[in-house]
Design an enzyme around this catalytic site. Structure first.
Site, PDB file in Angstrom:
ATOM      1  N   TRP A 170     -27.872  -6.731  -6.626  1.00 54.95           N
ATOM      2  CA  TRP A 170     -28.193  -8.050  -7.178  1.00 54.95           C
ATOM      3  C   TRP A 170     -27.099  -8.596  -8.085  1.00 54.95           C
ATOM      4  CZ3 TRP A 170     -27.666  -7.279 -12.262  1.00 54.95           C
ATOM      5  CH2 TRP A 170     -27.869  -5.979 -12.742  1.00 54.95           C
ATOM      6  N   LYS A 194     -29.572  -6.590   4.476  1.00 50.27           N
ATOM      7  CA  LYS A 194     -30.676  -6.709   3.521  1.00 50.27           C
ATOM      8  C   LYS A 194     -30.103  -6.911   2.117  1.00 50.27           C
ATOM      9  CE  LYS A 194     -32.827  -3.752   0.919  1.00 50.27           C
ATOM     10  NZ  LYS A 194     -33.022  -4.546  -0.302  1.00 50.27           N
ATOM     11  N   PRO A 195     -30.326  -8.100   1.533  1.00 50.48           N
ATOM     12  CA  PRO A 195     -29.892  -8.297   0.152  1.00 50.48           C
ATOM     13  C   PRO A 195     -30.886  -7.634  -0.804  1.00 50.48           C
ATOM     14  CG  PRO A 195     -30.951 -10.288   1.000  1.00 50.48           C
ATOM     15  CD  PRO A 195     -30.969  -9.281   2.122  1.00 50.48           C
ATOM     16  N   GLY A 250     -24.152  -0.285  -4.225  1.00 47.07           N
ATOM     17  CA  GLY A 250     -25.284  -0.084  -5.121  1.00 47.07           C
ATOM     18  C   GLY A 250     -25.077   1.171  -5.947  1.00 47.07           C
ATOM     19  N   LEU A 273     -20.121   2.520  -4.886  1.00 47.59           N
ATOM     20  CA  LEU A 273     -21.202   2.989  -5.758  1.00 47.59           C
ATOM     21  C   LEU A 273     -20.906   2.743  -7.232  1.00 47.59           C
ATOM     22  CD1 LEU A 273     -21.905   6.266  -3.757  1.00 47.59           C
ATOM     23  CD2 LEU A 273     -22.841   3.981  -3.410  1.00 47.59           C
ATOM     24  N   CYS A 306     -19.919  -3.264 -11.707  1.00 45.12           N
ATOM     25  CA  CYS A 306     -19.605  -1.857 -11.454  1.00 45.12           C
ATOM     26  C   CYS A 306     -18.265  -1.473 -12.070  1.00 45.12           C
ATOM     27  CB  CYS A 306     -19.598  -1.599  -9.957  1.00 45.12           C
ATOM     28  SG  CYS A 306     -18.549  -2.755  -9.084  1.00 45.12           S
ATOM     29  N   GLU A 403     -23.759   4.552 -16.610  1.00 45.10           N
ATOM     30  CA  GLU A 403     -23.447   3.124 -16.752  1.00 45.10           C
ATOM     31  C   GLU A 403     -24.506   2.463 -17.633  1.00 45.10           C
ATOM     32  OE1 GLU A 403     -23.766   2.308 -12.444  1.00 45.10           O
ATOM     33  OE2 GLU A 403     -22.049   1.017 -12.738  1.00 45.10           O
TER      34      GLU A 403
HETATM   35  P1  NAP Z   1     -29.512   0.062  -6.113  1.00 47.43           P
HETATM   36  O1  NAP Z   1     -30.802   0.261  -6.821  1.00 47.43           O
HETATM   37  O2  NAP Z   1     -28.859   1.257  -5.528  1.00 47.43           O
HETATM   38  O3  NAP Z   1     -29.800  -1.040  -5.001  1.00 47.43           O
HETATM   39  C1  NAP Z   1     -28.797  -1.524  -4.154  1.00 47.43           C
HETATM   40  C2  NAP Z   1     -29.432  -1.984  -2.849  1.00 47.43           C
HETATM   41  O4  NAP Z   1     -30.047  -0.859  -2.193  1.00 47.43           O
HETATM   42  C3  NAP Z   1     -30.547  -3.010  -3.042  1.00 47.43           C
HETATM   43  O5  NAP Z   1     -30.564  -3.877  -1.940  1.00 47.43           O
HETATM   44  C4  NAP Z   1     -31.797  -2.131  -3.044  1.00 47.43           C
HETATM   45  O6  NAP Z   1     -32.967  -2.824  -2.749  1.00 47.43           O
HETATM   46  C5  NAP Z   1     -31.425  -1.136  -1.970  1.00 47.43           C
HETATM   47  N1  NAP Z   1     -32.177   0.114  -2.071  1.00 47.43           N
HETATM   48  C6  NAP Z   1     -32.563   0.759  -3.182  1.00 47.43           C
HETATM   49  N2  NAP Z   1     -33.205   1.903  -2.843  1.00 47.43           N
HETATM   50  C7  NAP Z   1     -33.225   1.961  -1.484  1.00 47.43           C
HETATM   51  C8  NAP Z   1     -33.740   2.891  -0.529  1.00 47.43           C
HETATM   52  N3  NAP Z   1     -34.387   3.998  -0.904  1.00 47.43           N
HETATM   53  N4  NAP Z   1     -33.575   2.634   0.781  1.00 47.43           N
HETATM   54  C9  NAP Z   1     -32.929   1.520   1.181  1.00 47.43           C
HETATM   55  N5  NAP Z   1     -32.416   0.594   0.327  1.00 47.43           N
HETATM   56  C10 NAP Z   1     -32.552   0.822  -0.991  1.00 47.43           C
HETATM   57  O7  NAP Z   1     -28.432  -0.607  -7.062  1.00 47.43           O
HETATM   58  P2  NAP Z   1     -28.625  -1.860  -8.003  1.00 47.43           P
HETATM   59  O8  NAP Z   1     -29.322  -1.431  -9.240  1.00 47.43           O
HETATM   60  O9  NAP Z   1     -29.186  -2.989  -7.233  1.00 47.43           O
HETATM   61  O10 NAP Z   1     -27.113  -2.243  -8.323  1.00 47.43           O
HETATM   62  C11 NAP Z   1     -26.424  -1.734  -9.408  1.00 47.43           C
HETATM   63  C12 NAP Z   1     -25.545  -0.574  -9.004  1.00 47.43           C
HETATM   64  O11 NAP Z   1     -24.632  -1.015  -8.005  1.00 47.43           O
HETATM   65  C13 NAP Z   1     -24.688  -0.075 -10.140  1.00 47.43           C
HETATM   66  O12 NAP Z   1     -24.645   1.318 -10.108  1.00 47.43           O
HETATM   67  C14 NAP Z   1     -23.321  -0.663  -9.842  1.00 47.43           C
HETATM   68  O13 NAP Z   1     -22.247   0.051 -10.410  1.00 47.43           O
HETATM   69  C15 NAP Z   1     -23.319  -0.603  -8.358  1.00 47.43           C
HETATM   70  N6  NAP Z   1     -22.323  -1.538  -7.809  1.00 47.43           N
HETATM   71  C16 NAP Z   1     -21.216  -1.012  -7.219  1.00 47.43           C
HETATM   72  C17 NAP Z   1     -20.233  -1.860  -6.724  1.00 47.43           C
HETATM   73  C18 NAP Z   1     -18.999  -1.303  -6.061  1.00 47.43           C
HETATM   74  O14 NAP Z   1     -18.308  -2.074  -5.390  1.00 47.43           O
HETATM   75  N7  NAP Z   1     -18.686  -0.029  -6.208  1.00 47.43           N
HETATM   76  C19 NAP Z   1     -20.397  -3.242  -6.821  1.00 47.43           C
HETATM   77  C20 NAP Z   1     -21.544  -3.745  -7.431  1.00 47.43           C
HETATM   78  C21 NAP Z   1     -22.509  -2.864  -7.912  1.00 47.43           C
HETATM   79  P3  NAP Z   1     -33.881  -3.383  -3.961  1.00 47.43           P
HETATM   80  O15 NAP Z   1     -33.156  -4.511  -4.542  1.00 47.43           O
HETATM   81  O16 NAP Z   1     -35.140  -3.791  -3.307  1.00 47.43           O
HETATM   82  O17 NAP Z   1     -34.071  -2.259  -4.926  1.00 47.43           O
END
Ligand code: NAP
Length: 501
Positions: A170, A194-195, A250, A273, A306, A403
């Site tokens: 997000w 899937k966003p 994510g 990640l 991130c 983080e």
């Molecule tokens: P997240 O909880 O891992 O969620 C990311 C995506 O995965 C969302 O679409 C989420 O859906 C989905 N998801 C979560 N659990 C899932 C499962 N069991 N099965 C399938 N899909 C699943 O991460 P977030 O909290 O949204 O984002 C923050 C994290 O992203 C931070 O750790 C940040 O550092 C990292 N990030 C990394 C980068 C990079 O380029 N390295 C860039 C941006 C962000 P829902 O929204 O429905 O939970």
């Protein structure tokens, strides 16, 4: 191609939109905008005030299968288009993204909370990847190899990997998904996406613009889902052999889970990640530059990036001056709603995020850290948080290990370069790192020693479509952007033609 009319819209904050047809609540599957088969919907809210913005189709396994069927069906024709044709479509998509920059920025701000100016910057940043990969599409050259046998011609050609599943977070609702879709389409792949639950609206809007740019039906499918159904939806894609790649951005925990789920079908993976970026300031740094870099890197998107510096490591000789100046600068940052003039920090995404920031601060204080600035929720209430500066951090505190993902600067004092490098690398993560010094030899030494996919030297804003974005260690693998980004979506096929004499 005629666009289907958007579903009945329940948006409440429509003022100022030029194109209301970009306000979408349905899924894009096979070129049609449709709801979930059982009509399930989930609410998308504005993090600034909790107001409901929309009721979006809650897709699950049935829609996942339909989208996959569409992507598989569209695959052969799409991979047979010329790179030049794909380039033209992507160029048109880029043009439409930029022509609708204001509306898209407004959507990002509404569902994600970042200030409008920052959101407009995100649109341009995401669009830049589309433009970049439009041009990369025509550079997917193969190789003619030096055959060791005279009657043979040996070549290596790049081919699209096939159907790609993309799952995104997000915090950058347009940029994160655009920089996956663009190289996938450029390579000739079809996409099911899937966003995040919190921010589906921007993703749906850019999918609409992709359609308008000429992306054929089924080539790009976008399925919003609630947290309740999202895992099952993505699970369908992971189980299917015909999905040849997962590109995920994510958290590390989710990335590991998805990697395990992808193992039985041995999918190619790009995993962008979580990070735990160190920000090193040496005694010989130009403090004006370091403060500017710290503000740019730390407070963008209220610290929810991130690549946000999570651990400030400052050498003893400049520690007090750096902290005093950064605390002053943090205190003067304007916190408020996205559309307020001059606002620099919006709300955090939700109350859970605020609770995490509070827990990190409380843990740090309990273990001996001191708050120099902020440290609490903002008087605006909701999920607004004060820009905060903490000193006296140590490596065992939660804010040093995880983080924080909020507007918190956590400062540790160090004495020697060797100590700084050891502290910087004392984490399982390795996404971004920052280094501020005027000593070129130190830049070379420390730059090489940092275990990180990206290093900013005297610079806090390092992301660019021309550069390879990605991490090492538990920050994942794969690169987005740059000339390395396209091959993530291609396979290399070796062809040996014999009997040529
Ligand atoms: P997240 O909880 O891992 O969620 C990311 C995506 O995965 C969302 O679409 C989420 O859906 C989905 N998801 C979560 N659990 C899932 C499962 N069991 N099965 C399938 N899909 C699943 O991460 P977030 O909290 O949204 O984002 C923050 C994290 O992203 C931070 O750790 C940040 O550092 C990292 N990030 C990394 C980068 C990079 O380029 N390295 C860039 C941006 C962000 P829902 O929204 O429905 O939970």
């Amino acid at each position: 191609m005629t666009l289907q009319p958007a579903s009945t819209c329940t948006f409440r904050l429509l003022d100022g939109f030029q194109r209301r047809d970009l306000l979408l609540e349905d899924a894009l599957i096979g070129g049609a905008w449709i709801g979930a088969q059982d009509d399930a919907r989930f609410a998308v809210t504005n993090p600034a005030d909790g107001a409901r913005l929309a009721q979006v189709a809650d897709c699950g396994p049935a829609e996942a299968i339909a989208a996959l069927d569409a992507a598989v069906k569209a695959g052969p024709a799409w991979r047979r288009t010329t790179p030049q044709a794909r380039r033209q479509i992507l160029k048109r998509w880029h043009g439409l993204l930029m022509a609708n920059q204001d509306d898209l920025a407004r959507l990002i701000s509404l569902e994600q909370g970042k200030p409008l100016a920052e959101a407009a910057g995100e649109v341009a940043y995401g669009a830049a990847y589309v433009d970049w990969f439009a041009d990369e599409a025509i550079r997917g050259d193969g190789e003619i190899l030096a055959s060791p046998v005279l009657d043979r011609q040996m070549t290596a050609v790049r081919e699209p990997i096939g159907v790609v599943a993309v799952v995104t977070p997000w915090n950058f609702p347009i940029a994160m998904i655009a920089r996956k879709i663009a190289p996938a389409l450029a390579a000739g792949c079809t996409v099911v996406g899937k966003p995040a639950e919190d921010t589906p609206l921007s993703a749906l809007a850019i999918a609409r613009l992709a359609q308008e740019a000429g992306v054929p039906d089924g080539v790009l499918n976008m399925l919003p889902a609630s947290r309740l159904r999202g895992a099952a939806l993505v699970g369908v894609w992971l189980d299917e052999e015909c999905v040849r790649k997962l590109s995920f951005t994510g958290s590390t925990a989710t990335g590991k889970f998805l990697a395990e789920r992808s193992a039985p079908t041995l999918k190619r993976l790009s995993l962008e990640l979580g990070g735990n970026a160190p920000f090193l300031v040496f005694d010989d740094a130009d403090l004006d530059v370091a403060i500017r870099g710290a503000l740019a890197a730390k407070f963008r998107n209220a610290g929810q990036t991130c690549v946000s510096p999570n651990r400030f490591l400052v050498q003893a000789g400049v520690h007090d001056a750096f902290v005093a100046r950064l605390a002053d600068a943090a205190a003067s940052l304007k916190v408020g709603t996205a559309d307020e003039a001059g606002v620099q920090i919006g709300p955090l995404i939700n109350d859970k995020a605020v609770q995490k920031v509070e827990a990190h601060i409380q843990d740090a204080i309990a273990r001996g850290a001191r708050v120099v600035q902020g440290g609490a929720r903002h008087p605006l209430g909701g999920s607004f948080f004060q820009p905060t500066v903490l000193v006296g951090m140590d490596p065992d505190m939660r804010a040093s290990c995880e983080e924080t993902f909020g507007p918190v600067v956590s400062v540790t004092r160090f004495e020697t370069e060797a100590e700084a490098v050891t502290l910087a690398n004392a984490t399982p993560f390795g996404l971004a790192a920052y280094l501020f010094t005027a000593d070129r030899k130190r830049i070379a030494r420390v730059g090489a020693a940092l275990e990180s996919g990206m290093v900013g030297v005297n610079e806090g804003a390092i992301s660019s479509e021309v550069a390879p974005f990605g991490g090492v260690k538990q920050s994942g693998y794969g690169r987005e952007g740059s000339r390395h980004g396209l091959i993530e979506y291609q396979t290399l096929k070796y062809i040996c033609e014999g009997g040529l004499d």
